[in-house]
Design an enzyme around this catalytic site. Structure first.
Site: not given
Lengths: 136, 407
Positions: B309, B359
């Site tokens: 992430y 994203y």
């Protein structure tokens, strides 16, 4: 003249924290069960969950643990840009996010000793004393 | 507990390992949609979340080779809300016997669906994720989270009077300390952002595909010093659909199933700033990683691909170090030596991650895991890959998931 700042979190233990600042004292909550300090203010200890807490005055001494400087205007004109922040490790242990007082990020060295100061500020709830840190 | 906040994983357990497999993936046109939103050609309309979700579902269904009637489960996850399961099912034309609202970020949702399948609640589940943050004008930072809002970590809103907010500011504090602890320079961190961008140049659906040099990185503006623009993730609209099947039913299909082998979850205890800044979440990442490796019965050396992430470049380094792929303080050298490149020891964020790809709050990283383990990643394919790890890690918690290629 009081400096404009974005709004504080108020109510319950948060208001108590700012009441101590108004008296020129930085106080954090210590747990009567596990003995550790919590920050930001809590209803029960962040370490053990115990609800018995007392406000303890900090010495005001600390060391810079980290820093960052805002080049983007997240608060839409409320604060000047660039805007410096430091993370201070209080002598008593907790990490306290604050602002450098009388110096800028170019002069920050991680590990440098700093000492508590208060500046008069104002938000939408009124005038308050903000704890910041100056070079020793 | 279900809901649109982040949901917890079921506890890691060997009994749940390899009980379910991802057999279909669909994503929206991140690159084209972002370009259209930026240039706003005449007649441009921001995409509706429902349309994005439909497109992702149609593509995942076609990818799986199944028909609508084969799907008997539905899980929905949205960042800023979306159609509830009954409306979603009606729109997609499916009749699920299992229907769940499963949070937002790719932390709990997939393990929860695997556990539901293992418990016999469904055989084939369509997992829907959608976010329309860019067209909603979402800004991260400032007074985004009002005082007392539940679900937001206190660090996100508490420090307003000191002028400190935004996700980026968390990563900036981490990197300032990292620089001090390990003598790292900004250009060293630039190597991580540059590597992820280099991967994105090999992904036709990545939002950002133009390569940059370290000199261009250094010349780019700061968002929060010491972090540059290229150290901070994108904000874009899109949707992801994963079709997850009971493992026995997934065998012998046209494409190799991607078995969900392990997961783990850990959160900060005590002083968040201390653990986040000075320890860079290391104890949290280590604990969650250990749970996932034990459950999957693999060692870090078995994992040939990592999808972390990367809300920020430095946070990707935290994860690569924290899971034990390299030592503490060695992540930047690891990257500069090419270890995070395709062909290196641990190809990392091969579709461009959140920094350059899209994203999708961890969901697009899972789609990339599936493509890599199937051998469908084209110009960025890792040779002979058998096991991958994805990791959703926020400022106060970590959620790794391990996947293996099935037959």
């Amino acid at each position: 003249m009081a400096e404009k700042r974005p709004d504080r979190t108020l109510g319950g233990p948060h208001s108590e924290f700012w009441d101590w600042c108004a008296k020129g004292e930085l106080r954090l909550q210590r747990c009567s069960s596990c003995g550790q300090l919590s920050w930001p203010p809590v209803e029960s200890c962040q370490h053990c969950g115990n609800g018995s807490l007392s406000w303890e005055r900090m010495s005001g001494e600390g060391k810079v643990a980290s820093w960052c400087t805002f080049e983007r205007d997240y608060y839409r004109g409320v604060l000047p840009i660039p805007w410096d922040c430091i993370l201070v490790e209080l002598a008593e242990g907790p990490m306290f996010l604050s602002n450098p007082h009388g110096f800028t990020w170019q002069e920050v060295e991680i590990g440098m000793p700093v000492t508590l100061a208060f500046v008069e500020c104002e938000d939408s709830s009124g005038v308050f004393n903000l704890p910041v840190f100056a070079r020793e | 507990m279900s809901g649109y906040g982040a949901v917890a994983m079921p506890p890691a357990s060997r009994e749940l390992s390899r009980k379910a497999a991802i057999i279909g993936v669909g994503e929206t046109d991140y690159h084209e949609d972002y370009k259209a939103e930026r240039t706003r050609p005449p007649g441009y309309e921001a995409p509706e979340l429902e349309n994005l979700l439909q497109k992702a579902f149609d593509r995942a269904l076609a990818d799986s080779g199944l028909s609508r009637d084969d799907i008997d489960g539905l899980s929905v996850s949205y960042t800023y809300g979306g159609p509830p399961p009954d409306e979603m099912a009606q729109q997609l034309g499916i009749k699920p016997r299992y229907a769940a609202v499963n949070g937002n970020i790719m932390a709990g949702p997939l393990p929860r669906v695997c556990a539901a399948i293992a418990a016999g609640e469904a055989d084939v589940v369509a997992m829907m994720f959608g976010v329309a943050s860019r067209s909603a004008g979402r800004q991260f930072g400032g007074t985004t989270f009002p005082p007392g809002q539940t679900g937001a970590p206190s660090s996100y809103y508490y420090y307003h009077p000191w002028g400190w907010s935004s996700q980026a500011a968390h990563w900036a504090l981490m990197f300032s300390h990292y620089q001090h602890a390990y003598g790292a320079r900004e250009e060293d961190l630039g190597a991580v952002a540059r590597q992820v961008r280099d991967h994105a140049t090999r992904n036709p659906n990545a939002v950002m595909q133009k390569p940059f040099t370290i000199e261009e990185y250094m010349a780019s503006r700061y968002i929060v010093r010491p972090l540059h623009l290229f150290d901070i993730c994108l904000v874009n609209d899109g949707a992801v659909c994963l079709i997850v099947s009971k493992a026995e039913l997934a065998r012998g299909g046209a494409k190799p199933p991607v078995l969900v082998a392990g997961w783990g979850e850990s959160k900060v205890k005590g002083d968040k700033m201390e653990v986040m800044v000075r320890q860079r979440l290391r104890p949290v990442i280590e604990e969650a990683g250990s749970q996932a490796l034990t459950m999957a019965d693999v060692s870090p050396s078995d994992i040939g691909h990592f999808e972390g992430y990367d809300a920020s470049s430095i946070h990707l380094v935290n994860q690569v170090e924290g899971y034990g792929f390299t030592g503490a303080g060695e992540g930047l050298d690891f990257c500069k030596a090419g270890s995070m490149d395709v062909g290196g020891r641990l190809p990392t964020n091969t579709s461009g991650g959140n920094l350059s790809g899209a994203y999708m709050q961890g969901w697009s990283q899972v789609a990339e895991v599936v493509r890599q383990l199937r051998g469908e990643a084209g110009a960025r394919q890792i040779a002979g890959l058998q096991a991958s790890m994805s990791s959703l890690a926020q400022t106060d918690q970590a959620h790794p998931i391990i996947y293996v290629r099935g037959e």
